[in-house]
Design a protein around this motif. Structure first.
Motif, PDB file in Angstrom:
ATOM      1  N   PRO A 218      31.337  46.206  35.289  1.00 25.43           N
ATOM      2  CA  PRO A 218      30.245  47.165  35.425  1.00 25.43           C
ATOM      3  C   PRO A 218      28.970  46.404  35.804  1.00 25.43           C
ATOM      4  CG  PRO A 218      31.417  47.487  33.348  1.00 25.43           C
ATOM      5  CD  PRO A 218      31.948  46.241  33.972  1.00 25.43           C
ATOM      6  N   PRO A 219      28.024  47.045  36.493  1.00 23.18           N
ATOM      7  CA  PRO A 219      26.822  46.356  36.979  1.00 23.18           C
ATOM      8  C   PRO A 219      26.061  45.604  35.883  1.00 23.18           C
ATOM      9  CG  PRO A 219      26.929  48.555  37.888  1.00 23.18           C
ATOM     10  CD  PRO A 219      28.053  48.439  36.907  1.00 23.18           C
ATOM     11  N   GLN A 220      25.963  46.182  34.689  1.00 26.07           N
ATOM     12  CA  GLN A 220      25.219  45.515  33.614  1.00 26.07           C
ATOM     13  C   GLN A 220      25.917  44.235  33.170  1.00 26.07           C
ATOM     14  OE1 GLN A 220      25.788  49.017  31.683  1.00 26.07           O
ATOM     15  NE2 GLN A 220      23.736  49.864  31.952  1.00 26.07           N
ATOM     16  N   GLU A 221      27.234  44.275  33.075  1.00 26.53           N
ATOM     17  CA  GLU A 221      27.973  43.076  32.685  1.00 26.53           C
ATOM     18  C   GLU A 221      27.899  42.009  33.768  1.00 26.53           C
ATOM     19  OE1 GLU A 221      31.900  43.453  30.950  1.00 26.53           O
ATOM     20  OE2 GLU A 221      31.413  45.496  30.337  1.00 26.53           O
TER      21      GLU A 221
ATOM     22  N   GLU B  37      25.658  36.821  35.513  1.00 27.47           N
ATOM     23  CA  GLU B  37      24.827  36.083  36.472  1.00 27.47           C
ATOM     24  C   GLU B  37      23.691  35.346  35.750  1.00 27.47           C
ATOM     25  OE1 GLU B  37      21.672  37.216  39.982  1.00 27.47           O
ATOM     26  OE2 GLU B  37      23.451  38.487  39.753  1.00 27.47           O
ATOM     27  N   LEU B  38      23.051  36.026  34.816  1.00 25.71           N
ATOM     28  CA  LEU B  38      21.962  35.398  34.055  1.00 25.71           C
ATOM     29  C   LEU B  38      22.476  34.264  33.181  1.00 25.71           C
ATOM     30  CD1 LEU B  38      19.961  38.591  33.058  1.00 25.71           C
ATOM     31  CD2 LEU B  38      19.299  36.856  34.731  1.00 25.71           C
ATOM     32  N   GLU B  39      23.656  34.424  32.587  1.00 27.27           N
ATOM     33  CA  GLU B  39      24.235  33.352  31.781  1.00 27.27           C
ATOM     34  C   GLU B  39      24.529  32.112  32.621  1.00 27.27           C
ATOM     35  OE1 GLU B  39      27.628  35.270  30.052  1.00 27.27           O
ATOM     36  OE2 GLU B  39      26.475  36.038  28.351  1.00 27.27           O
ATOM     37  N   ARG B  40      25.009  32.318  33.847  1.00 26.29           N
ATOM     38  CA  ARG B  40      25.252  31.188  34.743  1.00 26.29           C
ATOM     39  C   ARG B  40      23.976  30.450  35.086  1.00 26.29           C
ATOM     40  NH1 ARG B  40      29.330  34.510  37.078  1.00 26.29           N
ATOM     41  NH2 ARG B  40      27.796  35.444  38.456  1.00 26.29           N
ATOM     42  N   GLU B  41      22.904  31.214  35.280  1.00 30.63           N
ATOM     43  CA  GLU B  41      21.609  30.595  35.618  1.00 30.63           C
ATOM     44  C   GLU B  41      21.097  29.729  34.484  1.00 30.63           C
ATOM     45  OE1 GLU B  41      18.796  33.517  36.889  1.00 30.63           O
ATOM     46  OE2 GLU B  41      20.077  34.204  38.522  1.00 30.63           O
ATOM     47  N   LEU B  42      21.341  30.152  33.248  1.00 33.70           N
ATOM     48  CA  LEU B  42      20.895  29.368  32.091  1.00 33.70           C
ATOM     49  C   LEU B  42      21.681  28.090  32.030  1.00 33.70           C
ATOM     50  CD1 LEU B  42      20.435  32.046  29.312  1.00 33.70           C
ATOM     51  CD2 LEU B  42      18.664  30.729  30.457  1.00 33.70           C
TER      52      LEU B  42
END
Length: 81
Positions: free
Chosen positions: A68-71, A76-81
């Protein structure tokens, strides 16, 4: 020595599930015919059922079920961190 992880295309997974549904064979028989472990075909069938019930296409991209878009954004944000 570790064995490299097998990757299967979305088309391969969809074809395996289609064979289970149309031939009257069970997942183990189809898996044997395709040369993959039986639990793969069971999992692919479950994933396709779940995604279809949710109104999303199964096995998008590299064969990974669509998130789903939110997941997807969270990943994506977790990868950036």
């Amino acid at each position: 020595m570790s064995v490299p992880k097998q990757k299967f295309t979305a088309d391969f997974k969809q074809e395996a599930v289609r064979l289970v549904r149309t031939t009257g064979k069970n997942c183990a028989q189809i898996a044997r015919d395709l040369g993959v472990p039986p639990h793969y075909v069971v999992r692919w069938k479950q994933q396709q059922d779940t995604q279809t019930a949710a109104g999303r296409p199964a096995f998008t991209g590299r064969g990974i079920p669509a998130l789903p878009p939110q997941e997807a954004r969270l990943k994506e944000l977790e990868r950036e961190l």
